[in-house]
Design a protein around this motif. Structure first.
Motif, PDB file in Angstrom:
ATOM      1  N   VAL A   1     -27.459  -4.585  24.015  1.00 52.30           N
ATOM      2  CA  VAL A   1     -26.922  -3.277  23.623  1.00 52.30           C
ATOM      3  C   VAL A   1     -26.683  -3.177  22.119  1.00 52.30           C
ATOM      4  CG1 VAL A   1     -25.866  -2.891  25.875  1.00 52.30           C
ATOM      5  CG2 VAL A   1     -24.532  -4.005  24.074  1.00 52.30           C
ATOM      6  N   ASN A   2     -26.832  -4.300  21.405  1.00 56.83           N
ATOM      7  CA  ASN A   2     -26.582  -4.287  19.960  1.00 56.83           C
ATOM      8  C   ASN A   2     -27.373  -5.411  19.297  1.00 56.83           C
ATOM      9  OD1 ASN A   2     -25.513  -3.630  17.481  1.00 56.83           O
ATOM     10  ND2 ASN A   2     -23.382  -3.672  18.163  1.00 56.83           N
ATOM     11  N   THR A   3     -27.812  -5.181  18.099  1.00 59.73           N
ATOM     12  CA  THR A   3     -28.584  -6.088  17.227  1.00 59.73           C
ATOM     13  C   THR A   3     -30.042  -6.215  17.689  1.00 59.73           C
ATOM     14  OG1 THR A   3     -28.234  -8.258  18.286  1.00 59.73           O
ATOM     15  CG2 THR A   3     -26.485  -7.438  16.828  1.00 59.73           C
ATOM     16  N   SER A   4     -30.854  -6.802  16.838  1.00 51.45           N
ATOM     17  CA  SER A   4     -32.258  -7.072  17.143  1.00 51.45           C
ATOM     18  C   SER A   4     -32.572  -8.487  16.694  1.00 51.45           C
ATOM     19  CB  SER A   4     -33.174  -6.064  16.436  1.00 51.45           C
ATOM     20  OG  SER A   4     -33.007  -6.132  15.022  1.00 51.45           O
ATOM     21  N   GLY A   5     -33.721  -9.002  17.116  1.00 52.57           N
ATOM     22  CA  GLY A   5     -34.076 -10.360  16.736  1.00 52.57           C
ATOM     23  C   GLY A   5     -35.226 -10.894  17.561  1.00 52.57           C
TER      24      GLY A   5
ATOM     25  N   TYR B   1     -20.670 -11.877  45.302  1.00 53.14           N
ATOM     26  CA  TYR B   1     -22.047 -12.338  45.120  1.00 53.14           C
ATOM     27  C   TYR B   1     -22.559 -12.089  43.706  1.00 53.14           C
ATOM     28  CZ  TYR B   1     -27.127 -12.446  45.634  1.00 53.14           C
ATOM     29  OH  TYR B   1     -28.459 -12.702  45.456  1.00 53.14           O
ATOM     30  N   VAL B   2     -22.181 -10.972  43.106  1.00 55.58           N
ATOM     31  CA  VAL B   2     -22.666 -10.589  41.789  1.00 55.58           C
ATOM     32  C   VAL B   2     -21.586 -10.871  40.749  1.00 55.58           C
ATOM     33  CG1 VAL B   2     -23.594  -8.726  40.367  1.00 55.58           C
ATOM     34  CG2 VAL B   2     -24.067  -8.774  42.825  1.00 55.58           C
ATOM     35  N   ARG B   3     -21.941 -11.621  39.719  1.00 56.92           N
ATOM     36  CA  ARG B   3     -20.999 -11.931  38.641  1.00 56.92           C
ATOM     37  C   ARG B   3     -21.439 -11.240  37.360  1.00 56.92           C
ATOM     38  NH1 ARG B   3     -18.796 -18.017  37.177  1.00 56.92           N
ATOM     39  NH2 ARG B   3     -16.909 -17.359  36.079  1.00 56.92           N
ATOM     40  N   CYS B   4     -20.480 -10.641  36.673  1.00 53.14           N
ATOM     41  CA  CYS B   4     -20.766  -9.926  35.435  1.00 53.14           C
ATOM     42  C   CYS B   4     -20.382 -10.773  34.224  1.00 53.14           C
ATOM     43  CB  CYS B   4     -20.004  -8.600  35.378  1.00 53.14           C
ATOM     44  SG  CYS B   4     -20.453  -7.444  36.679  1.00 53.14           S
ATOM     45  N   LEU B   5     -21.126 -10.579  33.171  1.00 53.70           N
ATOM     46  CA  LEU B   5     -20.876 -11.258  31.902  1.00 53.70           C
ATOM     47  C   LEU B   5     -21.106 -10.259  30.787  1.00 53.70           C
ATOM     48  CD1 LEU B   5     -20.661 -13.703  29.912  1.00 53.70           C
ATOM     49  CD2 LEU B   5     -23.094 -14.129  30.370  1.00 53.70           C
ATOM     50  N   GLU B   6     -20.208 -10.249  29.834  1.00 56.67           N
ATOM     51  CA  GLU B   6     -20.347  -9.382  28.654  1.00 56.67           C
ATOM     52  C   GLU B   6     -19.841 -10.155  27.451  1.00 56.67           C
ATOM     53  OE1 GLU B   6     -18.050  -5.459  26.964  1.00 56.67           O
ATOM     54  OE2 GLU B   6     -18.816  -5.349  29.024  1.00 56.67           O
ATOM     55  N   HIS B   7     -20.688 -10.280  26.427  1.00 59.37           N
ATOM     56  CA  HIS B   7     -20.239 -11.032  25.254  1.00 59.37           C
ATOM     57  C   HIS B   7     -20.835 -10.469  23.981  1.00 59.37           C
ATOM     58  CE1 HIS B   7     -23.980 -13.257  24.408  1.00 59.37           C
ATOM     59  NE2 HIS B   7     -24.117 -13.423  25.713  1.00 59.37           N
ATOM     60  N   GLY B   8     -20.179 -10.799  22.883  1.00 60.52           N
ATOM     61  CA  GLY B   8     -20.648 -10.388  21.571  1.00 60.52           C
ATOM     62  C   GLY B   8     -21.429 -11.498  20.906  1.00 60.52           C
ATOM     63  N   ALA B   9     -21.541 -11.388  19.586  1.00 55.91           N
ATOM     64  CA  ALA B   9     -22.235 -12.414  18.812  1.00 55.91           C
ATOM     65  C   ALA B   9     -21.524 -12.540  17.459  1.00 55.91           C
ATOM     66  CB  ALA B   9     -23.699 -12.043  18.619  1.00 55.91           C
ATOM     67  N   PRO B  10     -21.347 -13.786  16.995  1.00 55.44           N
ATOM     68  CA  PRO B  10     -21.815 -15.041  17.610  1.00 55.44           C
ATOM     69  C   PRO B  10     -21.003 -15.422  18.846  1.00 55.44           C
ATOM     70  CG  PRO B  10     -20.499 -15.501  15.662  1.00 55.44           C
ATOM     71  CD  PRO B  10     -20.674 -14.011  15.693  1.00 55.44           C
TER      72      PRO B  10
ATOM     73  N   VAL C   1     -20.600  -8.915  16.094  1.00 60.43           N
ATOM     74  CA  VAL C   1     -20.507  -7.706  16.911  1.00 60.43           C
ATOM     75  C   VAL C   1     -19.691  -8.032  18.152  1.00 60.43           C
ATOM     76  CG1 VAL C   1     -22.659  -6.671  16.089  1.00 60.43           C
ATOM     77  CG2 VAL C   1     -22.703  -8.199  18.066  1.00 60.43           C
ATOM     78  N   LYS C   2     -18.896  -7.072  18.606  1.00 60.07           N
ATOM     79  CA  LYS C   2     -18.016  -7.286  19.746  1.00 60.07           C
ATOM     80  C   LYS C   2     -18.795  -7.409  21.051  1.00 60.07           C
ATOM     81  CE  LYS C   2     -13.989  -5.389  22.148  1.00 60.07           C
ATOM     82  NZ  LYS C   2     -12.990  -4.282  22.194  1.00 60.07           N
ATOM     83  N   THR C   3     -19.797  -6.534  21.234  1.00 65.41           N
ATOM     84  CA  THR C   3     -20.598  -6.563  22.459  1.00 65.41           C
ATOM     85  C   THR C   3     -22.069  -6.551  22.100  1.00 65.41           C
ATOM     86  OG1 THR C   3     -18.908  -5.335  23.694  1.00 65.41           O
ATOM     87  CG2 THR C   3     -21.109  -5.434  24.651  1.00 65.41           C
ATOM     88  N   ARG C   4     -22.788  -7.598  22.487  1.00 66.57           N
ATOM     89  CA  ARG C   4     -24.228  -7.650  22.266  1.00 66.57           C
ATOM     90  C   ARG C   4     -24.987  -7.617  23.579  1.00 66.57           C
ATOM     91  NH1 ARG C   4     -28.224 -12.517  20.445  1.00 66.57           N
ATOM     92  NH2 ARG C   4     -27.928 -12.925  22.654  1.00 66.57           N
ATOM     93  N   ASP C   5     -24.426  -8.252  24.611  1.00 69.18           N
ATOM     94  CA  ASP C   5     -25.143  -8.437  25.863  1.00 69.18           C
ATOM     95  C   ASP C   5     -24.321  -7.953  27.057  1.00 69.18           C
ATOM     96  OD1 ASP C   5     -27.235 -10.991  25.039  1.00 69.18           O
ATOM     97  OD2 ASP C   5     -25.393 -10.777  23.886  1.00 69.18           O
ATOM     98  N   LEU C   6     -24.989  -7.274  27.986  1.00 70.61           N
ATOM     99  CA  LEU C   6     -24.458  -7.026  29.321  1.00 70.61           C
ATOM    100  C   LEU C   6     -25.327  -7.818  30.291  1.00 70.61           C
ATOM    101  CD1 LEU C   6     -23.790  -3.166  29.422  1.00 70.61           C
ATOM    102  CD2 LEU C   6     -22.186  -5.005  28.868  1.00 70.61           C
TER     103      LEU C   6
END
Length: 315
Positions: A63-67, A36-45, A104-109
């Motif tokens: 978890v990383n950067t601002s904007g 039911y729950v799907r995980c996503l983790e990605h960096g930027a860009p 960055v390798k990881t920006r979002d969880l």
């Protein structure tokens, strides 16, 4: 391979995120590896960083950067620890303005989950019902303050487990979010339930009328008369149901509509002012600044950034 076209890059409308775009190369868990729950983790860009919407709820932790963050008609700032729950079909985007050249390798969880299964389960399991008001609030986007470390721990654990253990951890996190008091809605106001259901239905009728006729002149006295209520009673119940005075609610609704027109059309600011129900440009500019913190012209200029999408390959 499907590429983002110039039409995608320049479009003023949010892009609908489709299932075929959700591939492991972009940070998604592969099909068949989750329930039911799907995980996503990605960096930027990352090609996923764009003005878009989807059918699922999405709990998003930076978890990383601002904007700049864009949720519906809301424009604000974000930094590490920014935690937001968005509801189905609510457009959103986070644009990092301090991204290093190497990225960055990881920006979002991120956690994604759909609406119907939990609503249907709550009909059979009353223990799930306290989460339903949370889902209603999420239609407008919810920003939580002071919860990022706890959310990070839970989201990490959820990603590392599966099956019943994952569902259990998710329900624990959902319970925390449902009862957490330090939050704000990002996009618009909503009706709050209270004991007098008959009056709530009347206020709901008033909101429906205001939403439909926002561009036309009307007063509190006009609406109260339509509902057969005294002005004082209507004013008191309206504030209790919406958390806003009648005037503030109407102004918010008109300004939110103006935000949409500023982004989606090339109409003059003065034209938009009158089209959303204001009869004075100076008053419109003043109310806009009070509610959005910037002028209509600056909102249009900054709002254009929400559509910025990376010209990279999209699966």
């Amino acid at each position: 391979m499907r590429r983002l076209t110039r039409q995608h890059i320049n479009s003023r409308s949010p892009e609908w995120e489709r299932d075929f775009q959700r591939v492991p190369d972009l940070g998604y868990e592969p099909e068949g590896s989750f329930g039911y729950v799907r995980c996503l983790e990605h960096g930027a860009p990352n090609p996923l960083i764009r003005w878009h919407y989807h059918e699922e709820y999405e709990l998003h932790l930076i978890v990383n950067t601002s904007g700049k963050v864009f949720v519906g008609d809301y424009i604000g700032r974000f930094e590490p620890g920014h935690l937001v729950l968005t509801g189905p079909r609510l457009p959103h985007n986070w644009i990092s303005t301090d991204l290093p050249a190497e990225g960055v390798k990881t920006r979002d969880l991120v956690l994604q989950f759909s609406d119907q299964p939990l609503r249907q389960a709550s009909a059979l399991l009353p223990e799930l019902r306290p989460a339903l008001p949370l889902f209603e609030r999420a239609k407008h986007g919810i920003e939580f303050t002071g919860l990022s470390e706890q959310a990070y721990d839970y989201m990490t654990q959820i990603r590392q487990c599966s099956g019943l253990q994952r569902l259990s951890k998710f329900i624990e996190l959902l319970d925390i979010l449902a009862h957490y008091p330090d939050y704000r809605l990002l996009s618009s106001v909503q009706l709050q339930s209270f004991d007098d259901d008959a009056s709530l239905r009347q206020i709901s009728e008033a909101v429906d009328y205001i939403t439909t006729h926002y561009a036309h002149p009307f007063s509190l006295a006009d609406i109260a008369k339509k509902l057969g209520m005294s002005e004082s009673r209507f004013s008191r119940y309206f504030h209790r149901a919406t958390g806003n005075t009648f005037t503030d609610f109407v102004n918010r609704l008109r300004i939110n509509r103006a935000c949409q027109l500023l982004i989606e059309t090339d109409q003059y600011v003065s034209t938009i002012c009158y089209n959303v129900g204001f009869n004075n440009v100076a008053n419109f500019n003043r109310r806009f600044l009070e509610l959005k913190g910037i002028s209509p012209r600056d909102y249009r200029r900054q709002g254009a950034e929400r559509y910025r999408q990376p010209a990279k390959e999209m699966i």
